[in-house]
Design a protein around this motif. Structure first.
Motif, PDB file in Angstrom:
ATOM      1  N   ALA A   1      48.941  40.688  39.110  1.00  0.00           N
ATOM      2  CA  ALA A   1      48.415  41.927  39.709  1.00  0.00           C
ATOM      3  C   ALA A   1      48.615  41.992  41.293  1.00  0.00           C
ATOM      4  O   ALA A   1      49.231  43.343  41.796  1.00  0.00           O
ATOM      5  CB  ALA A   1      46.785  42.042  39.452  1.00  0.00           C
ATOM      6  N   THR A   2      48.385  41.141  41.739  1.00  0.00           N
ATOM      7  CA  THR A   2      48.619  41.018  43.381  1.00  0.00           C
ATOM      8  C   THR A   2      50.406  41.039  43.467  1.00  0.00           C
ATOM      9  O   THR A   2      50.715  41.961  44.620  1.00  0.00           O
ATOM     10  CB  THR A   2      48.140  40.038  44.002  1.00  0.00           C
ATOM     11  N   GLY A   3      51.016  40.565  43.059  1.00  0.00           N
ATOM     12  CA  GLY A   3      52.755  40.589  43.050  1.00  0.00           C
ATOM     13  C   GLY A   3      52.953  41.999  42.721  1.00  0.00           C
ATOM     14  O   GLY A   3      53.904  42.611  43.523  1.00  0.00           O
ATOM     15  N   MET A   4      52.465  42.696  41.899  1.00  0.00           N
ATOM     16  CA  MET A   4      52.800  43.916  41.524  1.00  0.00           C
ATOM     17  C   MET A   4      52.655  44.885  42.557  1.00  0.00           C
ATOM     18  O   MET A   4      53.331  45.689  42.942  1.00  0.00           O
ATOM     19  CB  MET A   4      52.088  44.511  40.207  1.00  0.00           C
TER      20      MET A   4
ATOM     21  N   VAL B   1      48.376  42.257  53.960  1.00  0.00           N
ATOM     22  CA  VAL B   1      47.609  43.561  53.981  1.00  0.00           C
ATOM     23  C   VAL B   1      46.956  43.792  52.797  1.00  0.00           C
ATOM     24  O   VAL B   1      45.789  44.210  52.364  1.00  0.00           O
ATOM     25  CB  VAL B   1      48.576  44.608  54.484  1.00  0.00           C
ATOM     26  N   VAL B   2      47.700  43.296  51.516  1.00  0.00           N
ATOM     27  CA  VAL B   2      47.476  43.608  50.211  1.00  0.00           C
ATOM     28  C   VAL B   2      46.119  42.821  50.145  1.00  0.00           C
ATOM     29  O   VAL B   2      45.257  43.248  49.089  1.00  0.00           O
ATOM     30  CB  VAL B   2      48.569  43.298  49.116  1.00  0.00           C
ATOM     31  N   LEU B   3      45.901  41.726  50.481  1.00  0.00           N
ATOM     32  CA  LEU B   3      44.857  40.694  50.373  1.00  0.00           C
ATOM     33  C   LEU B   3      43.362  41.637  50.754  1.00  0.00           C
ATOM     34  O   LEU B   3      42.293  41.551  50.387  1.00  0.00           O
ATOM     35  CB  LEU B   3      44.876  39.428  50.873  1.00  0.00           C
ATOM     36  N   VAL B   4      43.908  42.152  52.026  1.00  0.00           N
ATOM     37  CA  VAL B   4      42.527  42.882  52.766  1.00  0.00           C
ATOM     38  C   VAL B   4      42.245  44.156  51.666  1.00  0.00           C
ATOM     39  O   VAL B   4      41.169  44.367  51.486  1.00  0.00           O
ATOM     40  CB  VAL B   4      43.015  43.389  54.105  1.00  0.00           C
ATOM     41  N   ALA B   5      43.008  44.842  51.109  1.00  0.00           N
ATOM     42  CA  ALA B   5      42.894  46.006  50.363  1.00  0.00           C
ATOM     43  C   ALA B   5      42.149  45.607  49.017  1.00  0.00           C
ATOM     44  O   ALA B   5      41.422  46.307  48.479  1.00  0.00           O
ATOM     45  CB  ALA B   5      44.266  46.650  50.230  1.00  0.00           C
ATOM     46  N   GLU B   6      42.757  44.439  48.499  1.00  0.00           N
ATOM     47  CA  GLU B   6      42.162  43.923  47.326  1.00  0.00           C
ATOM     48  C   GLU B   6      40.518  43.539  47.393  1.00  0.00           C
ATOM     49  O   GLU B   6      39.956  43.644  46.564  1.00  0.00           O
ATOM     50  CB  GLU B   6      42.881  42.963  46.562  1.00  0.00           C
ATOM     51  N   SER B   7      40.423  43.326  48.550  1.00  0.00           N
ATOM     52  CA  SER B   7      38.882  42.909  48.816  1.00  0.00           C
ATOM     53  C   SER B   7      37.872  43.700  48.720  1.00  0.00           C
ATOM     54  O   SER B   7      36.573  43.753  48.521  1.00  0.00           O
ATOM     55  CB  SER B   7      38.571  42.235  50.204  1.00  0.00           C
ATOM     56  N   THR B   8      38.340  45.135  48.717  1.00  0.00           N
ATOM     57  CA  THR B   8      37.461  46.413  48.774  1.00  0.00           C
ATOM     58  C   THR B   8      37.060  46.644  47.033  1.00  0.00           C
ATOM     59  O   THR B   8      36.234  47.378  46.850  1.00  0.00           O
ATOM     60  CB  THR B   8      37.938  47.429  49.247  1.00  0.00           C
ATOM     61  N   GLY B   9      37.672  45.919  46.301  1.00  0.00           N
ATOM     62  CA  GLY B   9      37.375  46.161  44.749  1.00  0.00           C
ATOM     63  C   GLY B   9      38.513  46.683  43.950  1.00  0.00           C
ATOM     64  O   GLY B   9      38.716  47.887  44.013  1.00  0.00           O
TER      65      GLY B   9
ATOM     66  N   LEU C   1      44.143  38.366  44.219  1.00  0.00           N
ATOM     67  CA  LEU C   1      43.943  37.203  45.275  1.00  0.00           C
ATOM     68  C   LEU C   1      42.965  37.502  46.105  1.00  0.00           C
ATOM     69  O   LEU C   1      42.387  36.631  46.485  1.00  0.00           O
ATOM     70  CB  LEU C   1      45.316  36.706  45.528  1.00  0.00           C
ATOM     71  N   GLY C   2      42.926  38.903  46.656  1.00  0.00           N
ATOM     72  CA  GLY C   2      42.245  39.145  47.718  1.00  0.00           C
ATOM     73  C   GLY C   2      40.449  38.965  47.100  1.00  0.00           C
ATOM     74  O   GLY C   2      39.539  38.907  47.913  1.00  0.00           O
ATOM     75  N   GLN C   3      40.365  39.477  45.820  1.00  0.00           N
ATOM     76  CA  GLN C   3      39.258  39.382  45.163  1.00  0.00           C
ATOM     77  C   GLN C   3      38.618  38.020  45.204  1.00  0.00           C
ATOM     78  O   GLN C   3      37.451  37.330  45.487  1.00  0.00           O
ATOM     79  CB  GLN C   3      39.046  39.982  43.979  1.00  0.00           C
ATOM     80  N   VAL C   4      39.506  37.107  44.907  1.00  0.00           N
ATOM     81  CA  VAL C   4      39.210  35.519  44.860  1.00  0.00           C
ATOM     82  C   VAL C   4      38.798  35.147  46.071  1.00  0.00           C
ATOM     83  O   VAL C   4      37.950  34.191  46.297  1.00  0.00           O
ATOM     84  CB  VAL C   4      40.342  34.890  44.105  1.00  0.00           C
ATOM     85  N   ILE C   5      39.503  35.579  47.156  1.00  0.00           N
ATOM     86  CA  ILE C   5      39.208  34.960  48.595  1.00  0.00           C
ATOM     87  C   ILE C   5      37.808  35.590  49.092  1.00  0.00           C
ATOM     88  O   ILE C   5      37.154  34.818  49.603  1.00  0.00           O
ATOM     89  CB  ILE C   5      40.230  35.564  49.591  1.00  0.00           C
ATOM     90  N   MET C   6      37.669  36.864  48.774  1.00  0.00           N
ATOM     91  CA  MET C   6      36.058  37.180  48.979  1.00  0.00           C
ATOM     92  C   MET C   6      35.237  36.643  48.403  1.00  0.00           C
ATOM     93  O   MET C   6      33.975  36.317  48.772  1.00  0.00           O
ATOM     94  CB  MET C   6      35.919  38.890  48.735  1.00  0.00           C
TER      95      MET C   6
ATOM     96  N   VAL D   1      38.894  28.556  48.789  1.00  0.00           N
ATOM     97  CA  VAL D   1      39.584  29.334  49.742  1.00  0.00           C
ATOM     98  C   VAL D   1      41.070  28.739  50.100  1.00  0.00           C
ATOM     99  O   VAL D   1      41.907  29.363  49.956  1.00  0.00           O
ATOM    100  CB  VAL D   1      38.785  29.214  50.912  1.00  0.00           C
ATOM    101  N   PHE D   2      41.030  27.343  50.324  1.00  0.00           N
ATOM    102  CA  PHE D   2      42.150  26.661  50.619  1.00  0.00           C
ATOM    103  C   PHE D   2      43.402  26.668  49.407  1.00  0.00           C
ATOM    104  O   PHE D   2      44.330  26.670  49.535  1.00  0.00           O
ATOM    105  CB  PHE D   2      42.056  25.255  51.171  1.00  0.00           C
ATOM    106  N   PHE D   3      42.882  26.595  48.338  1.00  0.00           N
ATOM    107  CA  PHE D   3      43.432  26.624  47.076  1.00  0.00           C
ATOM    108  C   PHE D   3      44.191  28.021  46.742  1.00  0.00           C
ATOM    109  O   PHE D   3      45.297  28.028  46.570  1.00  0.00           O
ATOM    110  CB  PHE D   3      42.544  26.306  45.728  1.00  0.00           C
ATOM    111  N   THR D   4      43.503  29.060  47.043  1.00  0.00           N
ATOM    112  CA  THR D   4      44.016  30.428  46.946  1.00  0.00           C
ATOM    113  C   THR D   4      45.019  30.450  48.191  1.00  0.00           C
ATOM    114  O   THR D   4      45.957  31.434  48.075  1.00  0.00           O
ATOM    115  CB  THR D   4      43.070  31.514  47.224  1.00  0.00           C
ATOM    116  N   ILE D   5      44.714  30.085  49.222  1.00  0.00           N
ATOM    117  CA  ILE D   5      45.527  30.124  50.450  1.00  0.00           C
ATOM    118  C   ILE D   5      47.061  29.582  50.086  1.00  0.00           C
ATOM    119  O   ILE D   5      48.107  29.941  50.473  1.00  0.00           O
ATOM    120  CB  ILE D   5      45.019  29.538  51.765  1.00  0.00           C
ATOM    121  N   ALA D   6      46.867  28.202  49.368  1.00  0.00           N
ATOM    122  CA  ALA D   6      47.894  27.585  49.232  1.00  0.00           C
ATOM    123  C   ALA D   6      48.778  28.230  48.131  1.00  0.00           C
ATOM    124  O   ALA D   6      49.927  28.439  48.167  1.00  0.00           O
ATOM    125  CB  ALA D   6      47.732  26.033  48.571  1.00  0.00           C
TER     126      ALA D   6
END
Length: 306
Positions: A107-110, A238-246, A251-256, A267-272
């Motif tokens: 989803a994030t890659g798309m 940028v896409v991680l910030v956009a995904e954090s809004t829902g 991946l942004g949702q996982v980080i949030m 957090v670090f697993f997702t960063i890696a």
């Protein structure tokens, strides 16, 4: 001493023991690059582990790599964010942990890929048209220059107002992050095209349209693809910030979620994972660059020295 010109990476020096294996030069070069990449990442991870071993890094705040990479199935179970946040749905339902990781990455890659393609097409096309039509330059270029310094994060409320919640605002954020910079880069590259090429084309009777399509655009593509590669990393940010809004999952949702639940290992697993995806996407873009720009030598613009 070696230096790189115009952002083109210099090829690694030959490794003597690889040459003795009878491998082709291209394969030896690829193995050497992989070896140096593994050594670089291993050195970074080793320093991190050393700081943890001597007590300088708090494992609760900065868990070492062997902690957040040592139990991948346990980390992967958190990626089923879409099912977990649905009211009245058992969190254990839905895809398996590994399937959830694949769905989240896809989803994030798309979103990054679609935004990258839209931004590249629009920015290069508009940049060429601005220089082709003088009136368009006067009408559009001042606005693009005015908006280019605005942070892509500032466009997030606008994206939500226009597109709501879903894939569209995340893709829009990626497009905005790349568009203005690439338009200005396209214009700058057109202005730097050698006048000798244009004069030769005019001498041979080429029209203005032919000069742009057969001389200017091929001349600016190498540098534009380098700019696109550099902006690719910004697109991932940028896409991680956009995904954090829902957006359901990403991946942004996982980080949030990891931040809200104070889960540093996640957090670090997702960063890696994001770093690996960024590295692979850059590698794929370099392969595309070699295919598209088949007339450009791989070592073009590189000064070799001792």
């Amino acid at each position: 001493m070696r230096s790189d010109i115009a952002g083109v990476a210099a090829p690694p020096r030959p490794v003597p023991w690889l040459a003795s294996l009878g491998l082709s030069p291209g394969l030896r070069q690829s193995l050497a690059r992989c070896g140096w990449a593994v050594l670089s990442v291993g050195l970074f991870a080793g320093i991190w582990e050393l700081l943890w071993a001597i007590g300088w890094a708090d494992p609760k705040l900065l868990p070492p790599p062997h902690v957040f990479l040592g139990d991948i199935p346990d980390q992967a179970r958190y990626f089923n964010t879409a099912t977990r946040w649905q009211i009245g749905v058992n969190p254990a339902d839905g895809p398996s942990p590994y399937e959830a990781v694949a769905i989240t990455i896809g989803a994030t890659g798309m979103r990054v890929l679609v935004g990258l393609l839209i931004a590249a097409t629009l920015s290069i096309g508009i940049g060429v048209l601005i220089r082709y039509f003088g009136l368009l330059e006067k009408l559009v270029l001042p606005t693009i220059t005015l908006l280019s310094p605005v942070s892509p994060i500032a466009w997030l409320p606008v994206a939500i107002f226009i597109f709501g919640i879903g894939n569209a605002p995340a893709i829009f954020m990626v497009v905005v992050a790349l568009f203005f910079h690439m338009v200005l880069s396209t214009i700058s590259q057109i202005d730097n095209v050698s006048r000798a090429f244009i004069n030769v084309a005019r001498t041979m009777g080429a029209t203005k349209r032919q000069i742009y399509t057969r001389v200017i655009v091929p001349a600016i593509l190498p540098q534009l693809l380098i700019v696109l590669r550099l902006n690719l990393f910004g697109a991932w940010m940028v896409v991680l910030v956009a995904e954090s809004t829902g957006v359901g999952f990403g991946l942004g949702q996982v980080i949030m979620m990891a931040r809200n639940t104070f889960n540093p290992s996640l957090v670090f697993f997702t960063i890696a994972l994001i770093g690996l995806l960024g590295f692979l996407s850059d590698w794929l873009l370099r392969l595309v660059q070699k295919r598209v720009l088949y007339w450009v030598p791989e070592t073009a613009g590189v000064l070799r020295g001792l």
